[in-house]
Design a protein around this motif. Structure first.
Motif, mmCIF file in Angstrom:
data_model
loop_
_atom_site.group_PDB
_atom_site.id
_atom_site.type_symbol
_atom_site.label_atom_id
_atom_site.label_comp_id
_atom_site.label_asym_id
_atom_site.label_seq_id
_atom_site.Cartn_x
_atom_site.Cartn_y
_atom_site.Cartn_z
ATOM 1 N N GLY A 91 4.853 -52.202 7.592
ATOM 2 C CA GLY A 91 4.647 -51.821 8.989
ATOM 3 C C GLY A 91 5.445 -52.658 9.971
ATOM 4 N N SER A 92 5.546 -53.952 9.723
ATOM 5 C CA SER A 92 6.285 -54.834 10.631
ATOM 6 C C SER A 92 7.772 -54.508 10.626
ATOM 7 N N MET A 93 8.324 -54.320 9.435
ATOM 8 C CA MET A 93 9.746 -54.001 9.348
ATOM 9 C C MET A 93 10.032 -52.643 9.965
ATOM 10 N N ARG A 94 9.124 -51.703 9.786
ATOM 11 C CA ARG A 94 9.313 -50.375 10.377
ATOM 12 C C ARG A 94 9.313 -50.454 11.907
ATOM 13 N N SER A 95 8.446 -51.283 12.458
ATOM 14 C CA SER A 95 8.403 -51.449 13.913
ATOM 15 C C SER A 95 9.713 -52.041 14.443
ATOM 16 N N ILE A 96 10.238 -53.022 13.717
ATOM 17 C CA ILE A 96 11.511 -53.628 14.119
ATOM 18 C C ILE A 96 12.633 -52.596 14.097
ATOM 19 N N HIS A 97 12.635 -51.771 13.055
ATOM 20 C CA HIS A 97 13.683 -50.767 12.936
ATOM 21 C C HIS A 97 13.556 -49.691 14.011
ATOM 22 N N GLN A 98 12.352 -49.327 14.374
ATOM 23 C CA GLN A 98 12.182 -48.337 15.435
ATOM 24 C C GLN A 98 12.761 -48.857 16.750
ATOM 25 N N ARG A 99 12.551 -50.123 17.032
ATOM 26 C CA ARG A 99 13.124 -50.722 18.240
ATOM 27 C C ARG A 99 14.644 -50.798 18.130
ATOM 28 N N PHE A 100 15.117 -51.102 16.941
ATOM 29 C CA PHE A 100 16.560 -51.182 16.709
ATOM 30 C C PHE A 100 17.203 -49.801 16.891
ATOM 31 N N LEU A 101 16.493 -48.758 16.463
ATOM 32 C CA LEU A 101 17.014 -47.400 16.609
ATOM 33 C C LEU A 101 17.246 -47.034 18.072
ATOM 34 N N GLU A 102 16.306 -47.389 18.925
ATOM 35 C CA GLU A 102 16.455 -47.091 20.349
ATOM 36 C C GLU A 102 17.703 -47.756 20.917
ATOM 37 N N TYR A 103 18.028 -48.917 20.380
ATOM 38 C CA TYR A 103 19.233 -49.611 20.833
ATOM 39 C C TYR A 103 20.491 -48.942 20.278
ATOM 40 N N LEU A 104 20.434 -48.439 19.046
ATOM 41 C CA LEU A 104 21.619 -47.919 18.371
ATOM 42 C C LEU A 104 22.020 -46.515 18.811
ATOM 43 N N ARG A 105 21.066 -45.701 19.226
ATOM 44 C CA ARG A 105 21.380 -44.297 19.527
ATOM 45 C C ARG A 105 22.463 -44.128 20.586
ATOM 46 N N PRO A 106 22.421 -44.856 21.718
ATOM 47 C CA PRO A 106 23.515 -44.715 22.689
ATOM 48 C C PRO A 106 24.871 -45.134 22.119
ATOM 49 N N LEU A 107 24.880 -46.135 21.244
ATOM 50 C CA LEU A 107 26.134 -46.554 20.632
ATOM 51 C C LEU A 107 26.678 -45.464 19.721
ATOM 52 N N GLU A 108 25.789 -44.807 18.965
ATOM 53 C CA GLU A 108 26.219 -43.730 18.079
ATOM 54 C C GLU A 108 26.799 -42.577 18.883
ATOM 55 N N THR A 109 26.159 -42.229 19.999
ATOM 56 C CA THR A 109 26.664 -41.146 20.838
ATOM 57 C C THR A 109 28.049 -41.468 21.378
ATOM 58 N N ARG A 110 28.245 -42.711 21.806
ATOM 59 C CA ARG A 110 29.544 -43.117 22.346
ATOM 60 C C ARG A 110 30.624 -43.031 21.266
ATOM 61 N N VAL A 111 30.318 -43.499 20.065
ATOM 62 C CA VAL A 111 31.290 -43.448 18.971
ATOM 63 C C VAL A 111 31.623 -42.005 18.634
ATOM 64 N N ASN A 112 30.608 -41.153 18.590
ATOM 65 C CA ASN A 112 30.836 -39.749 18.245
ATOM 66 C C ASN A 112 31.662 -39.043 19.306
ATOM 67 N N GLN A 113 31.441 -39.366 20.566
ATOM 68 C CA GLN A 113 32.247 -38.781 21.633
ATOM 69 C C GLN A 113 33.705 -39.198 21.499
ATOM 70 N N THR A 114 33.936 -40.444 21.157
ATOM 71 C CA THR A 114 35.304 -40.932 20.977
ATOM 72 C C THR A 114 36.013 -40.178 19.862
ATOM 73 N N ASN A 115 35.271 -39.833 18.814
ATOM 74 C CA ASN A 115 35.852 -39.128 17.665
ATOM 75 C C ASN A 115 35.721 -37.612 17.773
ATOM 76 N N ARG A 116 35.425 -37.134 18.981
ATOM 77 C CA ARG A 116 35.316 -35.689 19.243
ATOM 78 C C ARG A 116 34.278 -35.022 18.338
ATOM 79 N N PHE A 117 33.172 -35.728 18.099
ATOM 80 C CA PHE A 117 32.015 -35.190 17.375
ATOM 81 C C PHE A 117 32.424 -34.607 16.018
#
Length: 330
Positions: free
Chosen positions: A41-67
């Motif tokens: 449960g603790s590791m899952r909570s950490i990863h959920q918070r990490f996901l919120e941080y990573l999603r905007p970065l993933e979108t930016r990378v995908n936009q750069t590579n034309r999805f």
């Protein structure tokens, strides 16, 4: 450091338990025994918070590579449906295990100005939460692993392949570790030749990945079909069709849906109807174009039987009621 906030309120020691599973892909039909890790449960909570941080970065990378990267096998195959004729498919060997933790830390720091100069701190965080021993390889089963892998490949591999695809007049798409290239029909129907394939492989090797040659293939769609990430690309036989192909789920997947519906309707199974509705969602995505469902007469007999059986199934269960537009289309 920025990631220190992810540990706030965590009382139990974060960790994983490992075990082996037999992975059966219902769409592709492949079975594989793999080692996975289950976070507490603790590791899952950490990863959920990490996901919120990573999603905007993933979108930016995908936009750069034309999805060019997709989270859906249907959309991944659909990229090649309109003009694809010749295909080159590549599977990355041991993709998750090929991720270098230090390079991943550098990638994240290059995308976020707040992390500049903190590569070692980011690397230590990744070793505690996302990486295998020795800092090489993403943990299979970790919540953030898929998005971390896409960011890693999106920075180190996709840009070079996108640029080369433009140069060679190819269409390129990626679903996780499955890469697909198709040669556009116009101008001319020319296969993806040996020299072109060599240049593609060289970019992959230079990025630090290995190629699974057993799963890689050179294909041509003529009278049959081409399987892309578990989705069939089938030639259309309509004369007025702009493109010659459409996506189609394998028959084994359609038979699985029909079999489950029959068991539920006859009271021989306690399968949750929501599972069947979800599987039908995959089916509708595979036959829809730009969000529009085709008329039933445009589908093959197997697909038509599935739809008629699903109509009866939907009437029997109150948790699903087809909309007016769906009834009209069917």
């Amino acid at each position: 450091m920025l990631f220190d906030n992810f540990f706030e309120g965590i009382k139990q020691e974060p960790g994983y338990r490992s075990f082996f599973i037999s992975d059966h892909n219902l769409v592709s039909g492949l079975r594989k025994k793999r080692k996975v890790f289950d976070p507490n449960g603790s590791m899952r909570s950490i990863h959920q918070r990490f996901l919120e941080y990573l999603r905007p970065l993933e979108t930016r990378v995908n936009q750069t590579n034309r999805f060019c990267c997709f989270n859906s096998t249907n959309f991944n195959a659909g990229v090649h449906a309109t003009f694809g004729f010749f295909f080159y498919q590549i599977d990355l060997k041991n993709a998750y295990q090929s991720v270098n933790g230090q390079k991943l830390a550098q990638v994240l720091c290059s995308l976020d100005g707040k992390l500049r100069g903190q590569e070692e701190e980011v690397y230590e965080f990744l070793k505690k939460t996302c990486l295998l021993k020795m800092g090489i390889g993403l943990i299979t089963g970790a919540v953030a692993s898929p998005i971390l892998f896409d960011i890693y490949v999106g920075v180190l591999l996709d840009p070079g392949l996108v640029q080369l695809s433009d140069e060679l007049n190819l269409s390129y798409s990626r679903y996780r570790d499955d890469l697909t290239f198709s040669n556009k029909r116009w101008p001319g129907r020319r296969p993806i030749g040996r020299l072109k394939r060599k240049r593609i492989r060289q970019i992959i090797l230079n990025a630090g990945f290995q190629i699974n040659h057993r799963k890689s293939a050179v294909l041509r769609i003529s009278k049959g079909s081409v399987l892309i990430t578990g989705i069939n690309l089938v030639r259309e036989r309509k004369k007025d069709s702009v493109g010659e192909c459409r996506t189609q789920l394998p028959r084994r997947y359609l038979r699985k849906i029909r079999g489950l519906m029959h068991l539920v309707m006859t009271g021989k199974s306690d399968v949750n109807p929501a599972r069947i509705h979800g599987m039908m969602g995959v089916f509708w995505n595979s036959v829809s174009e730009l969000g529009c469902r085709p008329h039933i007469s445009e589908l093959n007999r197997t697909e038509q039987k599935l739809i008629r059986q699903y109509e009866e199934f939907a009437k029997r269960f109150s948790n699903f009621k087809p909309s007016h537009s769906q009834k009209k289309e069917w």
